[in-house]
Write an enzyme that holds these catalytic residues in place. Structure first.
Site, mmCIF file in Angstrom:
data_model
loop_
_atom_site.group_PDB
_atom_site.id
_atom_site.type_symbol
_atom_site.label_atom_id
_atom_site.label_comp_id
_atom_site.label_asym_id
_atom_site.label_seq_id
_atom_site.Cartn_x
_atom_site.Cartn_y
_atom_site.Cartn_z
ATOM 1 N N ARG A 102 43.218 28.418 34.496
ATOM 2 C CA ARG A 102 41.968 28.340 35.274
ATOM 3 C C ARG A 102 41.708 26.869 35.531
ATOM 4 N NH1 ARG A 102 36.118 31.106 34.410
ATOM 5 N NH2 ARG A 102 37.290 32.712 35.483
ATOM 6 N N HIS A 129 40.367 33.863 43.286
ATOM 7 C CA HIS A 129 40.198 34.487 41.964
ATOM 8 C C HIS A 129 40.900 35.851 41.991
ATOM 9 C CE1 HIS A 129 38.734 35.110 38.084
ATOM 10 N NE2 HIS A 129 37.433 35.137 38.264
ATOM 11 N N GLN A 132 40.183 38.668 39.278
ATOM 12 C CA GLN A 132 38.889 39.315 39.447
ATOM 13 C C GLN A 132 38.959 40.372 40.541
ATOM 14 O OE1 GLN A 132 35.785 38.772 37.732
ATOM 15 N NE2 GLN A 132 35.451 40.716 38.770
ATOM 16 N N ASP A 220 28.180 36.850 44.867
ATOM 17 C CA ASP A 220 28.616 35.928 43.814
ATOM 18 C C ASP A 220 27.616 34.774 43.771
ATOM 19 O OD1 ASP A 220 30.138 34.600 41.875
ATOM 20 O OD2 ASP A 220 31.536 33.733 43.330
ATOM 21 N N CYS A 260 31.102 39.636 40.233
ATOM 22 C CA CYS A 260 32.133 39.225 39.266
ATOM 23 C C CYS A 260 31.539 38.687 37.976
ATOM 24 C CB CYS A 260 33.056 38.189 39.906
ATOM 25 S SG CYS A 260 32.260 36.611 40.261
ATOM 26 N N ARG A 288 38.656 43.945 34.139
ATOM 27 C CA ARG A 288 39.424 42.703 34.064
ATOM 28 C C ARG A 288 40.541 42.849 33.023
ATOM 29 N NH1 ARG A 288 37.247 37.786 35.516
ATOM 30 N NH2 ARG A 288 39.361 37.064 35.070
HETATM 31 N N1 NVA Z 1 32.618 31.545 42.349
HETATM 32 C C1 NVA Z 1 32.431 31.485 40.916
HETATM 33 C C2 NVA Z 1 33.140 32.613 40.239
HETATM 34 C C3 NVA Z 1 32.942 32.660 38.753
HETATM 35 C C4 NVA Z 1 33.742 33.729 38.081
HETATM 36 C C5 NVA Z 1 32.935 30.150 40.395
HETATM 37 O O1 NVA Z 1 33.995 29.685 40.853
HETATM 38 O O2 NVA Z 1 32.278 29.567 39.530
HETATM 39 N N1 CP Z 2 34.182 36.634 36.379
HETATM 40 C C1 CP Z 2 34.752 35.685 35.613
HETATM 41 O O1 CP Z 2 35.828 35.186 35.900
HETATM 42 O O2 CP Z 2 34.022 35.377 34.503
HETATM 43 P P1 CP Z 2 34.279 34.148 33.519
HETATM 44 O O3 CP Z 2 33.980 32.891 34.286
HETATM 45 O O4 CP Z 2 33.327 34.374 32.381
HETATM 46 O O5 CP Z 2 35.708 34.166 33.069
#
Ligand code: NVA
Ligand code: CP
Length: 304
Positions: A102, A129, A132, A220, A260, A288
């Site tokens: 990540r 993502h 997700q 989101d 998500c 997930r």
């Molecule tokens: N768009 C959000 C998704 C979090 C799972 C982010 O990138 O923070």
């Molecule tokens: N939806 C998601 O990816 O959650 P986290 O940021 O908690 O991993």
């Protein structure tokens, strides 16, 4: 399938194969049927951003598959002190059987795959993502029994989630509508891809237009990881993009809502809509685990 870097790389058949195996693994988990497909495998989990769901679902998923998860915070790795991703990839490939990462730039994930020799899984970048959205597709398919012909509307920031939903939705035969401000539209490469689907894709600035006849409405956060300093300014930009009852009245009756998580009640979604749809949102969060287990089995099990 050698990696999961972005859904653009996957065929419809590959996505369906992941979803089918995810359903099977969910069944096996619920019925106590052992499924230790990754016995003896070690999988590194590199996090350059925070996480609740991704971290815990990958760690427990690997454990359930009989493997060993290694949580690798970038604060503790030499990456955090400037060691190039290319070198990290070549070193870790000699110890591990797979890596989930990540991070911020999609190029870092692509580089890891290019320079390493083991499967790489994208656990979120600024661009997309995929894990997700595989879980989202699984959850939608569980509810409706199919994906083809459904309409999915996404309301809000044209961010990583929007990019993956467009690709995943269109590739699995859904109609996809996106409502976002002109200044915050999805990625240009994704919009080019979407164009090839003609009328099955709609891009608008109007949430009401997007949700018309929608079977599923998704939203989101307005401020993704890395945008914390812009929270107030972004709240103003997205003020008309809240998923609330008034907006949902324009969708199909019994519309499904997906998020998500983490969710910010009173911003992109009201408390009431969130709680009315909590069961399907938390099912999505659970999925997930199953979807990612399927991805790891397909990428790392020797006999595949
Ligand atoms: N768009 C959000 C998704 C979090 C799972 C982010 O990138 O923070
Ligand atoms: N939806 C998601 O990816 O959650 P986290 O940021 O908690 O991993």
């Amino acid at each position: 399938m050698k990696h999961l870097l972005k859904l653009l790389d996957l065929s419809t058949e590959e996505i369906t194969r992941i979803l089918d195996l995810a359903d099977q693994l969910k069944y096996e988990r619920k019925h106590g049927i052992p499924h230790e497909h990754l016995k003896g495998k070690s999988i590194g989990l590199i996090f350059q951003k925070s996480s609740t769901r991704t971290r815990v679902s990958f760690e427990t998923g690997i454990y359930q598959l009989g493997g060993q998860p290694l949580f690798l915070s970038s604060a503790d790795l030499q990456i955090g002190r400037g060691e190039p991703i290319q070198d990290t990839a070549r070193v870790l490939s000699r110890y591990l059987d797979g890596i989930m990462i990540r991070t911020y730039g999609q190029d870092e994930v692509e580089n890891l795959a290019q320079y390493g020799s083991i499967p790489i899984i994208n656990g979120l970048t600024d661009f997309c993502h995929p894990c997700q959205v595989l879980a989202d597709l699984m959850t939608i398919r569980e509810k409706f029994g199919h994906l083809e012909g459904l309409k999915m509307a996404y309301i809000g920031d044209g961010n990583n989630m929007a990019n993956s939903l467009i690709v995943g939705g269109l590739k699995t035969g859904m109609d996809v509508a996106i409502a976002s401000p002109v200044t915050h539209q999805p990625d240009a490469m994704v919009l080019e891809f979407a164009k090839t689907y003609g009328d099955h894709f709609q891009l608008t600035t109007s949430p009401v237009e997007a949700v018309k006849q929608a079977d599923i409405v998704v939203t989101d956060t307005w401020a993704s990881m890395g945008q914390e300093d812009e929270k107030e300014a972004r709240a103003k930009i997205f003020a008309g993009y809240q998923v609330n009852d008034e907006l949902l009245a324009n969708a199909k009756e019994g519309v499904m809502v997906q998020h998500c998580l983490p969710a910010y009640r009173g911003q992109e979604i009201t408390e009431k809509v969130f709680e009315d749809h909590a069961d399907e949102i938390f099912e999505e969060a659970e999925n997930r685990l199953h979807a990612q287990k399927a991805v790891m089995v397909l990428l790392m099990k020797e006999t595949n």
